[in-house]
Write a protein that holds these residues in place. Structure first.
Motif, PDB file in Angstrom:
ATOM      1  N   LYS A 107      -3.851  23.296  89.599  1.00  0.00           N
ATOM      2  CA  LYS A 107      -3.592  22.281  90.360  1.00  0.00           C
ATOM      3  C   LYS A 107      -2.936  20.993  89.508  1.00  0.00           C
ATOM      4  CE  LYS A 107      -6.746  23.216  93.920  1.00  0.00           C
ATOM      5  NZ  LYS A 107      -8.074  22.680  94.660  1.00  0.00           N
ATOM      6  N   GLU A 108      -2.729  21.485  88.196  1.00  0.00           N
ATOM      7  CA  GLU A 108      -2.326  20.248  87.288  1.00  0.00           C
ATOM      8  C   GLU A 108      -0.765  20.210  87.032  1.00  0.00           C
ATOM      9  OE1 GLU A 108      -2.854  18.938  82.728  1.00  0.00           O
ATOM     10  OE2 GLU A 108      -4.078  20.420  83.596  1.00  0.00           O
ATOM     11  N   GLU A 109      -0.280  19.047  87.457  1.00  0.00           N
ATOM     12  CA  GLU A 109       1.261  19.019  87.118  1.00  0.00           C
ATOM     13  C   GLU A 109       1.636  18.047  86.107  1.00  0.00           C
ATOM     14  OE1 GLU A 109       4.566  17.746  90.121  1.00  0.00           O
ATOM     15  OE2 GLU A 109       3.819  19.695  90.562  1.00  0.00           O
ATOM     16  N   LEU A 110       2.753  18.473  85.506  1.00  0.00           N
ATOM     17  CA  LEU A 110       3.123  17.348  84.333  1.00  0.00           C
ATOM     18  C   LEU A 110       4.683  17.480  84.286  1.00  0.00           C
ATOM     19  CD1 LEU A 110       2.154  15.565  81.820  1.00  0.00           C
ATOM     20  CD2 LEU A 110       2.263  17.797  80.560  1.00  0.00           C
ATOM     21  N   GLU A 111       5.163  16.362  84.276  1.00  0.00           N
ATOM     22  CA  GLU A 111       6.752  16.071  84.356  1.00  0.00           C
ATOM     23  C   GLU A 111       6.967  15.834  82.685  1.00  0.00           C
ATOM     24  OE1 GLU A 111      10.609  14.499  86.578  1.00  0.00           O
ATOM     25  OE2 GLU A 111       8.754  15.505  87.769  1.00  0.00           O
ATOM     26  N   LEU A 112       7.869  16.302  81.917  1.00  0.00           N
ATOM     27  CA  LEU A 112       8.053  15.883  80.649  1.00  0.00           C
ATOM     28  C   LEU A 112       9.952  15.814  80.418  1.00  0.00           C
ATOM     29  CD1 LEU A 112       6.004  18.343  78.665  1.00  0.00           C
ATOM     30  CD2 LEU A 112       5.760  16.119  79.184  1.00  0.00           C
ATOM     31  N   LYS A 113      10.321  14.968  79.767  1.00  0.00           N
ATOM     32  CA  LYS A 113      11.621  14.853  79.393  1.00  0.00           C
ATOM     33  C   LYS A 113      11.849  15.015  77.882  1.00  0.00           C
ATOM     34  CE  LYS A 113      15.430  11.505  80.200  1.00  0.00           C
ATOM     35  NZ  LYS A 113      15.659  10.137  80.876  1.00  0.00           N
ATOM     36  N   LEU A 114      12.398  16.187  77.638  1.00  0.00           N
ATOM     37  CA  LEU A 114      12.869  16.776  76.188  1.00  0.00           C
ATOM     38  C   LEU A 114      14.294  16.364  75.873  1.00  0.00           C
ATOM     39  CD1 LEU A 114      10.920  18.853  77.907  1.00  0.00           C
ATOM     40  CD2 LEU A 114      10.834  20.054  75.633  1.00  0.00           C
ATOM     41  N   PRO A 115      14.295  15.984  74.520  1.00  0.00           N
ATOM     42  CA  PRO A 115      15.531  15.751  74.113  1.00  0.00           C
ATOM     43  C   PRO A 115      16.716  16.698  74.073  1.00  0.00           C
ATOM     44  CG  PRO A 115      14.309  16.081  72.266  1.00  0.00           C
ATOM     45  CD  PRO A 115      13.291  16.126  73.234  1.00  0.00           C
ATOM     46  N   PHE A 116      17.736  16.439  74.513  1.00  0.00           N
ATOM     47  CA  PHE A 116      18.989  17.418  74.498  1.00  0.00           C
ATOM     48  C   PHE A 116      19.183  17.782  73.158  1.00  0.00           C
ATOM     49  CE2 PHE A 116      23.424  18.079  73.648  1.00  0.00           C
ATOM     50  CZ  PHE A 116      23.759  18.870  74.610  1.00  0.00           C
ATOM     51  N   GLY A 117      19.503  19.259  73.316  1.00  0.00           N
ATOM     52  CA  GLY A 117      19.886  19.929  72.158  1.00  0.00           C
ATOM     53  C   GLY A 117      19.373  21.408  71.976  1.00  0.00           C
ATOM     54  N   SER A 118      19.530  22.185  70.815  1.00  0.00           N
ATOM     55  CA  SER A 118      19.288  23.452  70.842  1.00  0.00           C
ATOM     56  C   SER A 118      17.826  23.444  70.342  1.00  0.00           C
ATOM     57  CB  SER A 118      20.182  23.953  69.661  1.00  0.00           C
ATOM     58  OG  SER A 118      20.074  23.501  68.459  1.00  0.00           O
ATOM     59  N   HIS A 119      17.240  22.901  69.827  1.00  0.00           N
ATOM     60  CA  HIS A 119      15.781  22.707  69.509  1.00  0.00           C
ATOM     61  C   HIS A 119      15.018  22.727  70.735  1.00  0.00           C
ATOM     62  CE1 HIS A 119      12.424  21.915  66.664  1.00  0.00           C
ATOM     63  NE2 HIS A 119      12.000  21.258  67.615  1.00  0.00           N
ATOM     64  N   THR A 120      15.549  22.017  71.689  1.00  0.00           N
ATOM     65  CA  THR A 120      14.520  21.925  72.911  1.00  0.00           C
ATOM     66  C   THR A 120      14.841  23.307  73.753  1.00  0.00           C
ATOM     67  OG1 THR A 120      14.686  19.583  73.224  1.00  0.00           O
ATOM     68  CG2 THR A 120      14.697  21.175  75.128  1.00  0.00           C
ATOM     69  N   ARG A 121      16.084  23.858  73.635  1.00  0.00           N
ATOM     70  CA  ARG A 121      16.437  25.196  74.197  1.00  0.00           C
ATOM     71  C   ARG A 121      15.581  26.315  73.476  1.00  0.00           C
ATOM     72  NH1 ARG A 121      17.242  24.678  78.772  1.00  0.00           N
ATOM     73  NH2 ARG A 121      18.204  22.985  79.086  1.00  0.00           N
ATOM     74  N   LEU A 122      15.594  26.275  72.545  1.00  0.00           N
ATOM     75  CA  LEU A 122      14.719  27.387  71.752  1.00  0.00           C
ATOM     76  C   LEU A 122      13.310  27.224  72.132  1.00  0.00           C
ATOM     77  CD1 LEU A 122      16.761  27.550  68.290  1.00  0.00           C
ATOM     78  CD2 LEU A 122      16.673  29.264  70.061  1.00  0.00           C
ATOM     79  N   PHE A 123      12.840  26.025  72.067  1.00  0.00           N
ATOM     80  CA  PHE A 123      11.430  25.839  72.179  1.00  0.00           C
ATOM     81  C   PHE A 123      11.157  26.386  73.760  1.00  0.00           C
ATOM     82  CE2 PHE A 123       7.962  23.233  74.160  1.00  0.00           C
ATOM     83  CZ  PHE A 123       7.016  23.321  73.159  1.00  0.00           C
ATOM     84  N   LEU A 124      11.934  25.894  74.650  1.00  0.00           N
ATOM     85  CA  LEU A 124      11.615  26.474  76.107  1.00  0.00           C
ATOM     86  C   LEU A 124      11.941  28.001  76.261  1.00  0.00           C
ATOM     87  CD1 LEU A 124      13.784  23.485  78.021  1.00  0.00           C
ATOM     88  CD2 LEU A 124      10.980  23.865  77.791  1.00  0.00           C
ATOM     89  N   SER A 125      12.638  28.478  75.574  1.00  0.00           N
ATOM     90  CA  SER A 125      13.035  29.863  75.678  1.00  0.00           C
ATOM     91  C   SER A 125      11.706  30.483  75.232  1.00  0.00           C
ATOM     92  CB  SER A 125      14.295  30.277  75.021  1.00  0.00           C
ATOM     93  OG  SER A 125      14.060  30.279  73.672  1.00  0.00           O
ATOM     94  N   GLU A 126      11.112  30.178  73.754  1.00  0.00           N
ATOM     95  CA  GLU A 126       9.991  30.527  73.541  1.00  0.00           C
ATOM     96  C   GLU A 126       8.787  30.463  74.262  1.00  0.00           C
ATOM     97  OE1 GLU A 126       9.327  32.648  70.878  1.00  0.00           O
ATOM     98  OE2 GLU A 126      11.447  32.561  70.654  1.00  0.00           O
ATOM     99  N   VAL A 127       8.519  29.269  75.084  1.00  0.00           N
ATOM    100  CA  VAL A 127       7.437  29.135  76.111  1.00  0.00           C
ATOM    101  C   VAL A 127       7.610  30.276  77.263  1.00  0.00           C
ATOM    102  CG1 VAL A 127       6.581  27.522  77.865  1.00  0.00           C
ATOM    103  CG2 VAL A 127       7.248  26.797  75.750  1.00  0.00           C
ATOM    104  N   ASN A 128       9.006  30.277  77.780  1.00  0.00           N
ATOM    105  CA  ASN A 128       9.252  31.296  78.787  1.00  0.00           C
ATOM    106  C   ASN A 128       8.774  32.607  78.258  1.00  0.00           C
ATOM    107  OD1 ASN A 128      10.008  29.795  80.983  1.00  0.00           O
ATOM    108  ND2 ASN A 128      11.734  29.390  80.017  1.00  0.00           N
ATOM    109  N   ARG A 129       9.073  33.011  76.933  1.00  0.00           N
ATOM    110  CA  ARG A 129       8.900  34.288  76.416  1.00  0.00           C
ATOM    111  C   ARG A 129       7.353  34.490  76.520  1.00  0.00           C
ATOM    112  NH1 ARG A 129       6.771  36.377  72.438  1.00  0.00           N
ATOM    113  NH2 ARG A 129       6.680  34.246  71.172  1.00  0.00           N
ATOM    114  N   ALA A 130       6.452  33.351  76.191  1.00  0.00           N
ATOM    115  CA  ALA A 130       5.245  33.511  76.057  1.00  0.00           C
ATOM    116  C   ALA A 130       4.500  33.881  77.296  1.00  0.00           C
ATOM    117  CB  ALA A 130       4.531  32.409  75.451  1.00  0.00           C
ATOM    118  N   TRP A 131       5.227  33.239  78.408  1.00  0.00           N
ATOM    119  CA  TRP A 131       4.783  33.641  79.829  1.00  0.00           C
ATOM    120  C   TRP A 131       5.252  34.673  80.427  1.00  0.00           C
ATOM    121  CZ3 TRP A 131       7.320  34.239  84.550  1.00  0.00           C
ATOM    122  CH2 TRP A 131       6.710  34.128  85.720  1.00  0.00           C
ATOM    123  N   SER A 132       6.342  35.227  79.809  1.00  0.00           N
ATOM    124  CA  SER A 132       6.941  36.646  80.473  1.00  0.00           C
ATOM    125  C   SER A 132       5.986  37.734  79.733  1.00  0.00           C
ATOM    126  CB  SER A 132       8.198  36.935  80.052  1.00  0.00           C
ATOM    127  OG  SER A 132       9.156  36.080  80.547  1.00  0.00           O
TER     128      SER A 132
END
Length: 160
Positions: A107-132
């Motif tokens: 039931k917890e929800e959090l909205e985050l604003k991450l900086p534009f760039g490849s660092h953010t993209r790589l971080f999010l892809s690793e988070v998605n990989r962990a979830w997968s």
């Protein structure tokens, strides 16, 4: 400056805030957008054995050591976790705009604003990989997250 060192110093032995991809991605500085209050945060993807969790920290300034950060919350990456990019039409029209994501766990929800760039993209892809990885193992081997118990006393809002 790699701020993941500050996060790593807060972790127990065997827990790592290190993602080894072509470029090591450890932590991302972001802005929490909770109830129209903007607060600077440091978020790290922490791994212990095959389990992952997002550790969310407040920080006073550039996080260099563990003394510079305070653990606010931990969001286990389990079958009940999701991270989704959200943006308004105005944001989509701007090249180089920051990335807004909504992170949910139960039931917890959090909205985050991450900086534009490849660092953010790589971080999010690793988070998605962990979830997968969790989804591939579920329900046969659901994560227990026993290693997070020691942080419950240190964190403000950790009641999972």
């Amino acid at each position: 400056m790699d701020q993941s060192v500050a996060i790593q110093e807060t972790l127990a032995k065997g827990e790592n805030c290190t993602i080894m991809s072509p470029v090591p991605i450890h932590a991302v500085e972001c802005v929490s957008l909770l109830n129209d209050v903007r607060e600077s945060k440091l978020i790290g993807l922490v791994q212990q054995n095959n389990e992952h969790a997002l550790f969310i920290y407040s920080h006073r300034r550039m996080a260099i050591t563990a003394d510079d950060v305070t653990l606010d919350d931990i969001i286990p990456i389990s079958y009940d976790f999701s991270v989704v990019e959200v943006s308004s039409p105005d944001e989509l029209a701007v090249v180089g705009a920051d990335t807004r994501v909504r992170v949910t766990f139960l039931k917890e929800e959090l909205e985050l604003k991450l900086p534009f760039g490849s660092h953010t993209r790589l971080f999010l892809s690793e988070v998605n990989r962990a979830w997968s990885d969790v989804c591939e193992q579920y329900p046969k081997e659901e994560p227990k997250f026993d290693w997070l118990a020691k942080y419950r006393k240190m964190s403000k809002g950790l009641d999972h």
